[in-house]
Design a protein around this motif. Structure first.
Motif, PDB file in Angstrom:
ATOM      1  N   ALA A  45      84.541  14.955  24.480  1.00 21.36           N
ATOM      2  CA  ALA A  45      84.648  13.626  25.080  1.00 21.36           C
ATOM      3  C   ALA A  45      84.431  12.584  23.982  1.00 21.36           C
ATOM      4  N   PRO A  46      85.211  11.507  23.992  1.00 23.97           N
ATOM      5  CA  PRO A  46      85.068  10.497  22.937  1.00 23.97           C
ATOM      6  C   PRO A  46      83.793   9.658  23.033  1.00 23.97           C
ATOM      7  N   ILE A  47      83.180   9.583  24.223  1.00 23.70           N
ATOM      8  CA  ILE A  47      81.964   8.788  24.421  1.00 23.70           C
ATOM      9  C   ILE A  47      80.804   9.758  24.626  1.00 23.70           C
ATOM     10  N   VAL A  48      79.712   9.545  23.879  1.00 23.33           N
ATOM     11  CA  VAL A  48      78.513  10.373  24.047  1.00 23.33           C
ATOM     12  C   VAL A  48      77.335   9.461  24.364  1.00 23.33           C
ATOM     13  N   VAL A  49      76.627   9.808  25.451  1.00 25.56           N
ATOM     14  CA  VAL A  49      75.366   9.151  25.791  1.00 25.56           C
ATOM     15  C   VAL A  49      74.288  10.151  25.390  1.00 25.56           C
ATOM     16  N   GLU A  90      83.092   1.794  34.222  1.00 25.12           N
ATOM     17  CA  GLU A  90      82.310   2.301  35.352  1.00 25.12           C
ATOM     18  C   GLU A  90      82.910   3.610  35.879  1.00 25.12           C
ATOM     19  N   ASP A  91      84.221   3.681  35.969  1.00 29.07           N
ATOM     20  CA  ASP A  91      84.882   4.904  36.427  1.00 29.07           C
ATOM     21  C   ASP A  91      84.749   6.025  35.397  1.00 29.07           C
ATOM     22  N   LEU A  92      84.677   5.670  34.123  1.00 33.29           N
ATOM     23  CA  LEU A  92      84.618   6.680  33.065  1.00 33.29           C
ATOM     24  C   LEU A  92      83.276   7.403  33.008  1.00 33.29           C
ATOM     25  N   LEU A  93      82.200   6.772  33.497  1.00 30.88           N
ATOM     26  CA  LEU A  93      80.871   7.381  33.417  1.00 30.88           C
ATOM     27  C   LEU A  93      80.814   8.745  34.101  1.00 30.88           C
ATOM     28  N   GLU A  94      81.624   8.958  35.113  1.00 29.21           N
ATOM     29  CA  GLU A  94      81.615  10.220  35.853  1.00 29.21           C
ATOM     30  C   GLU A  94      82.712  11.178  35.399  1.00 29.21           C
ATOM     31  N   ASP A  95      83.478  10.794  34.393  1.00 28.28           N
ATOM     32  CA  ASP A  95      84.597  11.616  33.928  1.00 28.28           C
ATOM     33  C   ASP A  95      84.189  12.375  32.670  1.00 28.28           C
ATOM     34  N   PRO A  96      83.930  13.691  32.778  1.00 30.16           N
ATOM     35  CA  PRO A  96      83.463  14.454  31.612  1.00 30.16           C
ATOM     36  C   PRO A  96      84.485  14.555  30.485  1.00 30.16           C
ATOM     37  N   SER A  97      85.733  14.235  30.755  1.00 29.18           N
ATOM     38  CA  SER A  97      86.711  14.232  29.663  1.00 29.18           C
ATOM     39  C   SER A  97      86.569  12.973  28.814  1.00 29.18           C
ATOM     40  N   TRP A  98      85.834  11.968  29.321  1.00 27.40           N
ATOM     41  CA  TRP A  98      85.596  10.726  28.586  1.00 27.40           C
ATOM     42  C   TRP A  98      84.161  10.590  28.106  1.00 27.40           C
ATOM     43  N   VAL A  99      83.200  10.930  28.977  1.00 28.85           N
ATOM     44  CA  VAL A  99      81.781  10.704  28.672  1.00 28.85           C
ATOM     45  C   VAL A  99      81.006  12.016  28.766  1.00 28.85           C
ATOM     46  N   LYS A 100      80.267  12.328  27.705  1.00 29.24           N
ATOM     47  CA  LYS A 100      79.384  13.503  27.670  1.00 29.24           C
ATOM     48  C   LYS A 100      77.952  12.998  27.643  1.00 29.24           C
ATOM     49  N   GLY A 116      68.599  15.459  28.953  1.00 25.49           N
ATOM     50  CA  GLY A 116      68.142  14.717  30.124  1.00 25.49           C
ATOM     51  C   GLY A 116      69.218  14.631  31.193  1.00 25.49           C
ATOM     52  N   ARG A 117      68.894  13.991  32.276  1.00 24.82           N
ATOM     53  CA  ARG A 117      69.838  13.826  33.377  1.00 24.82           C
ATOM     54  C   ARG A 117      70.767  12.646  33.106  1.00 24.82           C
ATOM     55  N   ALA A 118      71.980  12.758  33.573  1.00 24.33           N
ATOM     56  CA  ALA A 118      72.910  11.629  33.495  1.00 24.33           C
ATOM     57  C   ALA A 118      72.311  10.464  34.275  1.00 24.33           C
ATOM     58  N   HIS A 119      72.537   9.265  33.780  1.00 27.57           N
ATOM     59  CA  HIS A 119      72.093   8.021  34.429  1.00 27.57           C
ATOM     60  C   HIS A 119      70.570   7.847  34.423  1.00 27.57           C
ATOM     61  N   HIS A 120      69.877   8.564  33.568  1.00 28.43           N
ATOM     62  CA  HIS A 120      68.416   8.476  33.457  1.00 28.43           C
ATOM     63  C   HIS A 120      68.101   7.918  32.073  1.00 28.43           C
ATOM     64  N   TYR A 121      67.403   6.797  32.018  1.00 27.33           N
ATOM     65  CA  TYR A 121      67.204   6.086  30.746  1.00 27.33           C
ATOM     66  C   TYR A 121      65.738   5.953  30.335  1.00 27.33           C
ATOM     67  N   GLU A 122      64.822   6.403  31.179  1.00 22.50           N
ATOM     68  CA  GLU A 122      63.400   6.265  30.876  1.00 22.50           C
ATOM     69  C   GLU A 122      63.010   7.133  29.689  1.00 22.50           C
ATOM     70  N   ALA A 123      61.886   6.807  29.078  1.00 24.77           N
ATOM     71  CA  ALA A 123      61.383   7.542  27.905  1.00 24.77           C
ATOM     72  C   ALA A 123      61.278   9.027  28.212  1.00 24.77           C
ATOM     73  N   ALA A 124      61.613   9.805  27.194  1.00 18.10           N
ATOM     74  CA  ALA A 124      61.582  11.276  27.341  1.00 18.10           C
ATOM     75  C   ALA A 124      60.150  11.774  27.376  1.00 18.10           C
TER      76      ALA A 124
END
Length: 70
Positions: A4-8, A48-58, A62-70
């Motif tokens: 995927a071209p975008i990595v979080v 917004e639509d790309l966030l759920e598309d694994p071909s775009w965003v990996k 941690g869990r997807a959509h979780h941003y709190e400190a590890a």
């Protein structure tokens, strides 16, 4: 399937997640809204639509959509 071209990246100890596009750092996001804004600035207005598309965003670590400190 290619990478995927975008990595979080995993949440940081201080909170937030680094976001990269094809290896280029876009910034540090603290919410989905932050990721969407980085994608918009990178020329992807439907981020917004790309966030759920694994071909775009990996989501690494941690869990997807979780941003709190590890």
């Amino acid at each position: 399937m290619g990478m995927a071209p975008i990595v979080v990246h995993p949440p940081l100890g201080t909170g937030g997640r680094r976001v990269t596009a094809r290896g280029q750092i876009l910034g540090l996001a603290y919410s989905d809204g932050g990721v969407i804004e980085f994608l918009r600035r990178a020329g992807l207005p439907d981020g917004e639509d790309l966030l759920e598309d694994p071909s775009w965003v990996k989501w690494h670590g941690g869990r997807a959509h979780h941003y709190e400190a590890a």
